[in-house]
Design an enzyme around this catalytic site. Structure first.
Site, PDB file in Angstrom:
ATOM      1  N   GLY A   1       0.818  -1.219   0.000  1.00  0.00           N
ATOM      2  CA  GLY A   1       0.000   0.000   0.000  1.00  0.00           C
ATOM      3  C   GLY A   1       0.842   1.254   0.000  1.00  0.00           C
ATOM      4  O   GLY A   1       2.066   1.207   0.073  1.00  0.00           O
TER       5      GLY A   1
ATOM      6  N   GLY B   1       2.565   3.794   1.542  1.00  0.00           N
ATOM      7  CA  GLY B   1       3.116   4.105   2.865  1.00  0.00           C
ATOM      8  C   GLY B   1       3.424   5.581   3.030  1.00  0.00           C
ATOM      9  O   GLY B   1       3.466   6.104   4.147  1.00  0.00           O
TER      10      GLY B   1
ATOM     11  N   ASP C   1       9.226   6.398   7.311  1.00  0.00           N
ATOM     12  CA  ASP C   1       8.932   7.710   7.892  1.00  0.00           C
ATOM     13  C   ASP C   1       7.902   8.502   7.088  1.00  0.00           C
ATOM     14  O   ASP C   1       7.544   9.620   7.451  1.00  0.00           O
ATOM     15  CB  ASP C   1      10.223   8.530   8.066  1.00  0.00           C
ATOM     16  CG  ASP C   1      10.921   8.805   6.737  1.00  0.00           C
ATOM     17  OD1 ASP C   1      10.366   8.464   5.667  1.00  0.00           O
ATOM     18  OD2 ASP C   1      12.029   9.357   6.767  1.00  0.00           O
TER      19      ASP C   1
ATOM     20  N   ARG D   1       2.175  13.714  -8.848  1.00  0.00           N
ATOM     21  CA  ARG D   1       2.263  12.816 -10.004  1.00  0.00           C
ATOM     22  C   ARG D   1       0.893  12.671 -10.656  1.00  0.00           C
ATOM     23  O   ARG D   1      -0.126  12.677  -9.965  1.00  0.00           O
ATOM     24  CB  ARG D   1       2.784  11.474  -9.506  1.00  0.00           C
ATOM     25  CG  ARG D   1       2.896  10.413 -10.553  1.00  0.00           C
ATOM     26  CD  ARG D   1       3.849   9.342 -10.082  1.00  0.00           C
ATOM     27  NE  ARG D   1       3.186   8.347  -9.235  1.00  0.00           N
ATOM     28  CZ  ARG D   1       3.826   7.319  -8.689  1.00  0.00           C
ATOM     29  NH1 ARG D   1       5.115   7.155  -8.877  1.00  0.00           N
ATOM     30  NH2 ARG D   1       3.184   6.455  -7.945  1.00  0.00           N
TER      31      ARG D   1
ATOM     32  N   ASP E   1       4.239  -4.604  -7.493  1.00  0.00           N
ATOM     33  CA  ASP E   1       3.552  -3.373  -7.075  1.00  0.00           C
ATOM     34  C   ASP E   1       4.017  -2.176  -7.908  1.00  0.00           C
ATOM     35  O   ASP E   1       3.441  -1.103  -7.825  1.00  0.00           O
ATOM     36  CB  ASP E   1       3.781  -3.097  -5.584  1.00  0.00           C
ATOM     37  CG  ASP E   1       5.250  -3.125  -5.207  1.00  0.00           C
ATOM     38  OD1 ASP E   1       5.919  -4.131  -5.512  1.00  0.00           O
ATOM     39  OD2 ASP E   1       5.733  -2.149  -4.627  1.00  0.00           O
TER      40      ASP E   1
ATOM     41  N   ASP F   1       6.839   4.469 -10.884  1.00  0.00           N
ATOM     42  CA  ASP F   1       7.736   4.332  -9.732  1.00  0.00           C
ATOM     43  C   ASP F   1       9.207   4.269 -10.135  1.00  0.00           C
ATOM     44  O   ASP F   1       9.862   3.223 -10.083  1.00  0.00           O
ATOM     45  CB  ASP F   1       7.335   3.131  -8.854  1.00  0.00           C
ATOM     46  CG  ASP F   1       6.228   3.534  -7.877  1.00  0.00           C
ATOM     47  OD1 ASP F   1       5.850   4.717  -7.875  1.00  0.00           O
ATOM     48  OD2 ASP F   1       5.741   2.670  -7.125  1.00  0.00           O
TER      49      ASP F   1
HETATM   50  P1  AMP Z   1       8.762   1.541  -3.633  1.00  0.00           P
HETATM   51  O1  AMP Z   1      10.010   0.751  -3.517  1.00  0.00           O
HETATM   52  O2  AMP Z   1       8.973   3.038  -3.637  1.00  0.00           O
HETATM   53  O3  AMP Z   1       7.893   1.099  -4.762  1.00  0.00           O
HETATM   54  O4  AMP Z   1       7.964   1.296  -2.279  1.00  0.00           O
HETATM   55  C1  AMP Z   1       7.623   0.009  -1.811  1.00  0.00           C
HETATM   56  C2  AMP Z   1       6.713   0.144  -0.606  1.00  0.00           C
HETATM   57  O5  AMP Z   1       7.371   0.809   0.473  1.00  0.00           O
HETATM   58  C3  AMP Z   1       5.459   0.938  -0.855  1.00  0.00           C
HETATM   59  O6  AMP Z   1       4.467   0.344  -0.086  1.00  0.00           O
HETATM   60  C4  AMP Z   1       5.815   2.310  -0.326  1.00  0.00           C
HETATM   61  O7  AMP Z   1       4.674   3.058   0.034  1.00  0.00           O
HETATM   62  C5  AMP Z   1       6.656   1.971   0.874  1.00  0.00           C
HETATM   63  N1  AMP Z   1       7.626   3.032   1.224  1.00  0.00           N
HETATM   64  C6  AMP Z   1       8.756   3.381   0.550  1.00  0.00           C
HETATM   65  N2  AMP Z   1       9.410   4.375   1.184  1.00  0.00           N
HETATM   66  C7  AMP Z   1       8.671   4.687   2.287  1.00  0.00           C
HETATM   67  C8  AMP Z   1       8.814   5.638   3.353  1.00  0.00           C
HETATM   68  N3  AMP Z   1       9.857   6.468   3.429  1.00  0.00           N
HETATM   69  N4  AMP Z   1       7.859   5.659   4.305  1.00  0.00           N
HETATM   70  C9  AMP Z   1       6.802   4.823   4.261  1.00  0.00           C
HETATM   71  N5  AMP Z   1       6.619   3.912   3.300  1.00  0.00           N
HETATM   72  C10 AMP Z   1       7.536   3.836   2.308  1.00  0.00           C
HETATM   73 MG    MG Z   2       6.268   1.457  -5.672  1.00  0.00          MG
END
Ligand code: AMP
Ligand code: MG
Length: 495
Positions: free
Chosen positions: A100, A102, A135, A186, A262, A272
């Site tokens: 989800g 985050g 965070d 975005r 995802d 992403d």
């Molecule tokens: P990503 O690698 O950016 O596609 O993120 C993978 C997952 O990690 C997704 O669920 C993001 O929402 C969560 N995520 C990545 N960075 C953060 C962050 N700094 N704080 C909270 N959730 C994060």
């Molecule tokens: Mg992602």
């Protein structure tokens, strides 16, 4: 009613009353209403004015205090319901049932000036119930990287999410050091992912899965609704969209870097941008991401991984394909088999275009020529982008620049003789082989300067990659390979 009196949509330049909340209302089980964290001192770093105009937004308003707060979710327009979206995902092969948003929010969907429904989304807008240990923050460098690379992809005609703005929040965010926090605004045709279907399937609620599929059909693949088997047609449309997309990546030397399920869309848009990068020298095994130790998402593995992700999508859709699981699997496998065929056809056609070869030429003539060229390119450690672009000049009889990029040009000379005999179309080549891509050393330079407050290198790079095919005087630096001392490039996940 006369044609002149046709009703037109008029916008006041803001988002007031324009955000739809369709995802939130149709798929409430996948949406948690949430608010962006208040930013102490928001300042716009970069605004995409042409995109703002497409959306019917007034750049003057967005640059003002209310507009800037709107861009980071601190001013919620009337009628909007910002939500964090739920999705699951296979990350480097391992299943995470609840990922989800985050640190992201979907503000809602708007109808743009051309009548298309588009998501307005925030990344870096604070912790949500999906944040786990994170965070909720993003820092300015990676958000600008996404802005630069997504806009470069768009300019090359490659389907992608778009970047409307990057705004620094005034918050300091701890990474290796304290860095300026930022929000990326975005725009996407939607944020439905393979992982959205995995999440819906994992709930065991077939009705939810069906509503998600219906929503995807309406938004992205409306022809599927008319098919004899709409859900199978949806799956086939996603297979086709991804086969085409990944072939486009391969043709320009793009390495996504984190093709988790995802991070793969149902629309067929690239999404992403984390540890992504473009090939410098051509080496199919190239991996840039520091966390991809096994090379799962290396340049050459991207089509294989796309197919792997589509297999996960097929598994999620099984209950909609047939009530008998064995038959559902057989149906899915048949459509999945189409991926390789479609990918190969798209890639071969693209390669033929890069070489300026007529479509009517026989594959038996063009395919060995392509294979041999790629071997020459790899053995010669040539810069991928410069080399393909230099072939335009070679087609006009000037082979010096292509030769100068290769360590041993003799093999190229023999190849070029056979290729020239097929009368390559140099002008057509210049329309598909970019001069300006976001080269890794230039991206790093732009991000480092912007983080220090100097936006000039960013502005110049965005200008260069915004018109990738037309060579312009004064931009030689943007068309040149990285300096020798740039070394082996490593990227870090977009945090
Ligand atoms: P990503 O690698 O950016 O596609 O993120 C993978 C997952 O990690 C997704 O669920 C993001 O929402 C969560 N995520 C990545 N960075 C953060 C962050 N700094 N704080 C909270 N959730 C994060
Ligand atoms: Mg992602």
């Amino acid at each position: 009613m006369t044609a002149a009196a046709r009703p037109t949509v008029t916008f006041d330049g803001t988002l007031e009353g324009r955000l739809d909340g369709r995802f939130a209302s149709e798929l409430g089980e996948l949406a948690i209403p949430w608010q962006a964290e208040e930013a102490p001192d928001p300042r716009l770093v970069v605004l995409n004015e042409p995109l703002a105009a497409e959306l019917g937004l007034d750049p003057g308003y967005l640059r003002g205090p209310d507009g800037t707060r709107l861009l980071i979710g601190n001013l919620v327009p009337g009628g909007a319901t910002p939500v964090a979206q739920a999705y699951a995902g296979h990350q480097f092969g391992g299943f995470a049932p609840r990922l989800g948003d985050g640190r992201a929010l979907l503000l809602g969907e708007i109808t743009d000036a051309a009548g298309r429904l588009r998501d307005v989304h925030l990344k870096g807008s604070g912790r949500t119930p999906f944040a786990r240990g994170g965070d909720g923050q993003a820092v300015v460098g990676p958000m600008l990287r996404e802005y630069i690379v997504s806009e470069a992809m768009h300019a090359m005609g490659i389907p992608t999410t778009r970047s409307l703005a990057v705004t620094v929040t005034g918050r300091r965010v701890l990474r290796d050091s304290l860095l300026p926090g930022a929000v990326l605004t975005r725009v996407a045709s939607s944020h439905l992912r393979v992982g959205s279907f995995q999440y819906a399937r994992a709930t065991g609620d077939i009705n939810l899965l069906r509503r998600l599929a219906d929503h995807a059909i309406t938004r992205h693949h409306p022809d599927a609704a008319e098919a004899g088997h709409p859900y199978l047609a949806l799956f086939q449309a996603v297979v086709a969209a991804q086969a085409s997309l990944v072939s486009r990546w391969m043709l320009v030397g793009f390495v996504h870097g984190v093709m988790n399920t995802d991070n793969m869309t149902i629309s067929g848009e690239t999404i992403d941008y984390g540890p992504c990068a473009f090939l410098d020298t051509f080496d199919p095994g190239t991996v840039y991401s520091s966390i991809d130790e096994a090379g799962r998402y290396s340049y050459r593995n991207q089509p294989v991984m796309a197919e792997w992700n589509l297999t996960r999508l097929a598994e999620s859709l099984l209950p909609l394909l047939h009530e008998d699981e064995e038959q559902a699997v057989a149906i899915a496998q048949e459509s999945l088999a189409g991926f390789r065929r479609q990918y190969s056809a798209a890639w071969s056609a693209g390669m033929r275009a890069k070489l300026g070869l007529q479509e009517k030429l026989d594959d038996e003539v063009t395919s060995p020529l392509v294979d041999e060229l790629l071997s020459i390119l790899q053995a010669g450690q040539a810069d991928h982008t410069s080399f393909f672009r230099s072939l335009g000049a070679a087609a006009r009889g000037h082979t010096e620049s292509a030769r100068s990029l290769l360590q041993d040009p003799a093999a190229f000379d023999a190849w070029a003789g056979r290729w020239s005999a097929l009368a390559p179309d140099a002008d057509a080549m210049d329309r598909v082989n970019p001069v300006y891509i976001p080269r890794n050393h230039l991206v790093e330079e732009a991000l480092a300067s912007a983080t220090e407050g100097d936006l000039d290198p960013l502005t110049r790079l965005l200008d260069a990659v915004g018109s990738p095919y037309a060579e312009r005087p004064g931009l030689e630096r943007y068309a040149s390979a990285a300096p020798e001392d740039f070394g082996a490039y490593r990227t870090f996940c977009g945090t």
